[in-house]
Design a protein around this motif. Structure first.
Motif, PDB file in Angstrom:
ATOM      1  N   GLN A 104     -13.482  -0.308  -9.141  1.00 35.94           N
ATOM      2  CA  GLN A 104     -12.898   1.406 -10.453  1.00 35.94           C
ATOM      3  C   GLN A 104     -11.503   2.077 -10.110  1.00 35.94           C
ATOM      4  N   SER A 105     -11.684   1.779  -9.031  1.00 41.26           N
ATOM      5  CA  SER A 105     -10.116   3.069  -8.186  1.00 41.26           C
ATOM      6  C   SER A 105      -8.836   1.567  -8.480  1.00 41.26           C
ATOM      7  N   ILE A 106      -9.558   0.446  -8.562  1.00 41.81           N
ATOM      8  CA  ILE A 106      -8.233  -0.263  -9.018  1.00 41.81           C
ATOM      9  C   ILE A 106      -8.038  -0.012 -10.516  1.00 41.81           C
ATOM     10  N   GLU A 107      -9.229  -0.219 -11.239  1.00 39.51           N
ATOM     11  CA  GLU A 107      -8.921   0.258 -12.146  1.00 39.51           C
ATOM     12  C   GLU A 107      -8.663   1.778 -13.251  1.00 39.51           C
ATOM     13  N   ALA A 108      -8.862   2.250 -12.638  1.00 39.65           N
ATOM     14  CA  ALA A 108      -8.433   4.126 -12.301  1.00 39.65           C
ATOM     15  C   ALA A 108      -6.796   3.961 -11.941  1.00 39.65           C
ATOM     16  N   ARG A 109      -6.586   3.687 -10.930  1.00 43.66           N
ATOM     17  CA  ARG A 109      -5.236   3.791 -10.251  1.00 43.66           C
ATOM     18  C   ARG A 109      -4.282   3.288 -12.232  1.00 43.66           C
ATOM     19  N   VAL A 110      -4.461   2.188 -12.369  1.00 47.68           N
ATOM     20  CA  VAL A 110      -3.377   1.880 -13.300  1.00 47.68           C
ATOM     21  C   VAL A 110      -3.800   2.380 -14.467  1.00 47.68           C
ATOM     22  N   SER A 111      -5.155   2.488 -15.198  1.00 49.62           N
ATOM     23  CA  SER A 111      -5.660   3.169 -16.315  1.00 49.62           C
ATOM     24  C   SER A 111      -4.501   4.791 -16.225  1.00 49.62           C
ATOM     25  N   ARG A 112      -4.147   5.675 -15.101  1.00 45.73           N
ATOM     26  CA  ARG A 112      -3.912   6.871 -15.247  1.00 45.73           C
ATOM     27  C   ARG A 112      -2.253   6.742 -15.679  1.00 45.73           C
ATOM     28  N   GLY A 144      -1.893   2.351 -17.993  1.00 46.39           N
ATOM     29  CA  GLY A 144      -1.832   0.190 -17.729  1.00 46.39           C
ATOM     30  C   GLY A 144      -3.473   0.172 -17.756  1.00 46.39           C
ATOM     31  N   ASP A 145      -3.892  -1.217 -17.100  1.00 49.44           N
ATOM     32  CA  ASP A 145      -5.004  -1.526 -17.541  1.00 49.44           C
ATOM     33  C   ASP A 145      -5.345  -2.737 -16.902  1.00 49.44           C
ATOM     34  N   ALA A 146      -6.373  -3.465 -16.075  1.00 44.00           N
ATOM     35  CA  ALA A 146      -6.552  -4.125 -14.786  1.00 44.00           C
ATOM     36  C   ALA A 146      -7.985  -4.540 -15.794  1.00 44.00           C
ATOM     37  N   VAL A 147      -7.996  -6.241 -15.308  1.00 46.80           N
ATOM     38  CA  VAL A 147      -9.213  -6.648 -15.752  1.00 46.80           C
ATOM     39  C   VAL A 147      -9.147  -7.729 -14.828  1.00 46.80           C
ATOM     40  N   ILE A 148     -10.514  -7.651 -14.565  1.00 43.09           N
ATOM     41  CA  ILE A 148     -11.210  -8.797 -13.447  1.00 43.09           C
ATOM     42  C   ILE A 148     -11.919 -10.272 -14.010  1.00 43.09           C
TER      43      ILE A 148
END
Lengths: 225, 397
Positions: B361-369, B372-376
């Motif tokens: 989540q910290s990965i996702e939260a970092r970029v969505s702020r 951006g977006d993150a897909v795992i």
């Protein structure tokens, strides 16, 4: 780059010729490839290599890019015009883009760095022996960079088809750069492994034949030394 | 004041140093011989606190003596010819000793040891105006040109105005011929001397380069080799050390970055990714394979993207069990994408323990702020790939 056993060993062991000036590294490569290949000769400088390769006609030459006596380029230029059937796989400690691009443009079928593991090297040798191209993630990255997207319209007189990567080729390269094996690329794009091979070979052909001046400029721009 | 001769004389005789100096200067002005005497004294009197004088070293400096003789002899011959033809003996009277003194000063310069040289650098070089590194370089150059042109013009005017008759020009012509003869006779010798001096200088530069190289190699490679020998029973550590060293050596040889001086602050995406690579490889003993396509400057959003990528890479290093992680970054006109992929054990997102879920989540939260977006993407046994994407705010170029 890949798990071993992806490419079935061809019938008969591929006949390999080693061109490399570091005796320690030559011994290391031979030990790593072991009985899977038949090392029919070695040379530690360009002139001897050209002569011996012409005599013994190996299937695959493992070629060190940085070689005394004109480097790997001299060997490629000395052998390929007379024996186009000999396949070259370039090996180097340097990741310098201009080295990579130069040996590929001179006719090498692939490029791997010397930190490659034994099984991966064997894979690469099999692939080159079968006439396919070997693209490491790094080489794929270089090609993507060199054929940069949306660069200015090619100058008149250039072969459009040769100077541009198709969207599919770009996709394939991008996946290879991400560390995917050909098999994984095929699965991801829902195409056959053979189609992946043909895309990669077509990219290699473009890389070798393109008169695109950006390619040279790109390599010199990236000259690090 | 110059060579400390006056000070030494006053110490030996007990006369106040100021009087000695005034006397010396007066003598120098009255007759050039005093300048010569001064230089000889400089050679002979050892520097305070030192046992050897400069003379003992100068006598062994064959090349320096050759240089002085080669320049002095022709100049002296020339001077004597010119002064005698022009009937100006007073010129010779002053210049002979001055020239000899100049020759001696050259010898002193060449044979002064370091502390003496430092003194000379500080006291003498600014006086001569030959300090090419000083700020006043341009200024001095202009002054030199003005003075040179003025003197040259004066000489021409004097010659033309004073002696317009052909007869008077004869000695000048003779002098010019003698000069030409001297150049022809001594020219090759001078050239070879200059070449010697240049060669000597180049040898010194090479020696300095070698020393610098040796320091670098010692600081990096030899230290690492020592560490490797000491930890020969810990193969993983050996691999880690070798890899870090390889990275550093490569950065030095191919990118010109001196070892050990790697900037921790990256300004371009490419730099940031290789920094990430170095850090993770050093901290976790895992190979990070990096491919970067294109490059751009880092802004806040892209730094967040890089942080997320680092997080993902560290995760892969810690949990996946793979011995290599691939990082691929691509800069496109309107987005930047980073893929972090490993071939480890993989995981089922739904079955992930709470603490790892937190990291994801910290990965996702970092970029969505930053939009951006993150897909795992991962499945047990198939490794994992984290796909990060960040839109670009500014299109640089």
């Amino acid at each position: 780059m890949s798990t071993s056993g992806e490419i079935p060993a061809p019938r008969g062991r591929p006949r390999i010729f080693l061109v490399e000036d570091h005796a320690v590294f030559r011994a290391g490569v031979k030990a790593e490839l072991g009985d899977a290949v038949d090392v029919i000769g070695e040379a530690d400088e360009a002139d001897a290599a050209i002569e011996l390769i012409g005599e013994r006609l190996p299937e695959v030459v493992l070629l060190d890019v940085h070689l005394p006596g004109g480097g790997g380029l001299a060997v490629l230029r000395g052998v390929l015009p007379h024996h186009p059937e000999v396949q070259f796989l370039a090996l180097s400690v340097s990741d310098a883009p201009e080295d990579v691009i130069d040996v590929i443009r001179a006719g090498a079928r692939g490029y791997v760095t010397k930190t490659i593991s034994g099984p991966e090297l064997l894979q690469a040798v099999y692939r080159v022996a079968a006439g396919d191209a070997v693209f490491s993630p790094r080489l794929a990255g270089f090609v993507l960079d060199a054929f940069a997207h949306g660069s200015a319209a090619p100058a008149a007189g250039l072969d459009l088809e040769l100077d541009q990567l198709s969207p599919r080729e770009r996709e394939v390269l991008r996946l290879i750069a991400r560390g995917y094996t050909y098999k994984e690329v095929a699965r991801d794009l829902s195409i056959s492994a053979k189609t992946v091979e043909s895309h990669v070979s077509s990219v290699l052909r473009k890389l070798q034949l393109s008169s695109r001046h950006e390619l040279t400029r790109w390599a010199t721009d990236r000259r690090l030394v | 004041m110059l060579g400390g001769v006056c000070g030494a004389v006053s110490q030996a005789t007990g006369i106040d140093v100021t009087w000695v100096r005034i006397g010396t200067v007066l003598c120098c002005l009255a007759s050039g011989i005093m300048v010569f005497v001064y230089a000889v004294a400089w050679l002979m009197i050892p520097m305070e606190g030192q046992s050897s004088n400069i003379y003992s070293r100068a006598i062994r400096d064959k090349r320096g003596i050759r240089l002085v003789v080669a320049v002095l002899v022709p100049v002296l011959i020339l001077l004597s010819v010119i002064t005698s033809t022009l009937h100006m003996p007073f010129l010779g009277f002053i210049s002979w000793p001055t020239l000899l003194a100049a020759g001696l000063v050259v010898l002193i310069w060449r044979n002064a040891n370091d502390s003496e040289k430092e003194f000379l650098d500080h006291e003498v070089v600014p006086l001569l105006g030959t300090d090419v590194h000083g700020q006043g370089r341009r200024h001095l150059l202009i002054v030199r040109i003005v003075v040179g042109v003025a003197i040259g013009a004066m000489g021409i005017v004097l010659l033309v105005e004073g002696h317009t008759t052909i007869a008077a020009l004869k000695p000048v012509g003779g002098a010019a011929l003698v000069v030409a003869a001297a150049v022809i006779v001594f020219g090759p010798w001078w050239l070879s001397l200059v070449r010697d001096l240049i060669a000597e200088r180049q040898a010194r530069v090479r020696a300095e380069e070698r020393a610098q190289m040796a320091t670098h190699v010692h600081d990096s490679v030899l230290q690492t080799l020592a560490l490797i020998q000491r930890s020969s029973d810990d193969p993983q550590n050996v691999v880690r050390l070798a890899r870090a060293q390889e990275r550093e050596l490569r950065a030095w040889l191919f990118e010109g970055r001196p070892p050990g001086v790697i900037s921790e602050e990256a300004n371009l995406l490419g730099e940031g990714v290789s920094l990430l690579q170095r850090q993770v490889e050093a901290d976790h003993g895992i190979a990070v394979q990096v491919v970067v396509v294109g490059d751009c400057e880092l802004d806040e959003a892209l730094r967040a993207l890089l942080d997320a990528a680092r997080e993902a890479t560290v995760n892969a290093a810690k949990w996946s069990g793979a011995d290599q992680v691939s990082v691929f970054a691509e800069v496109e006109p309107d987005t930047v994408q980073i893929y972090v992929r490993d071939r480890g054990q993989g995981f089922d997102r739904a079955a992930v323990p709470q603490d790892r879920q937190g990291i994801a989540q910290s990965i996702e939260a970092r970029v969505s702020r930053f939009g951006g977006d993150a897909v795992i993407r991962s499945a047990p046994g198939e490794g994992a790939e984290v796909q990060l994407r960040m839109p670009r705010r500014e299109r640089v170029k």
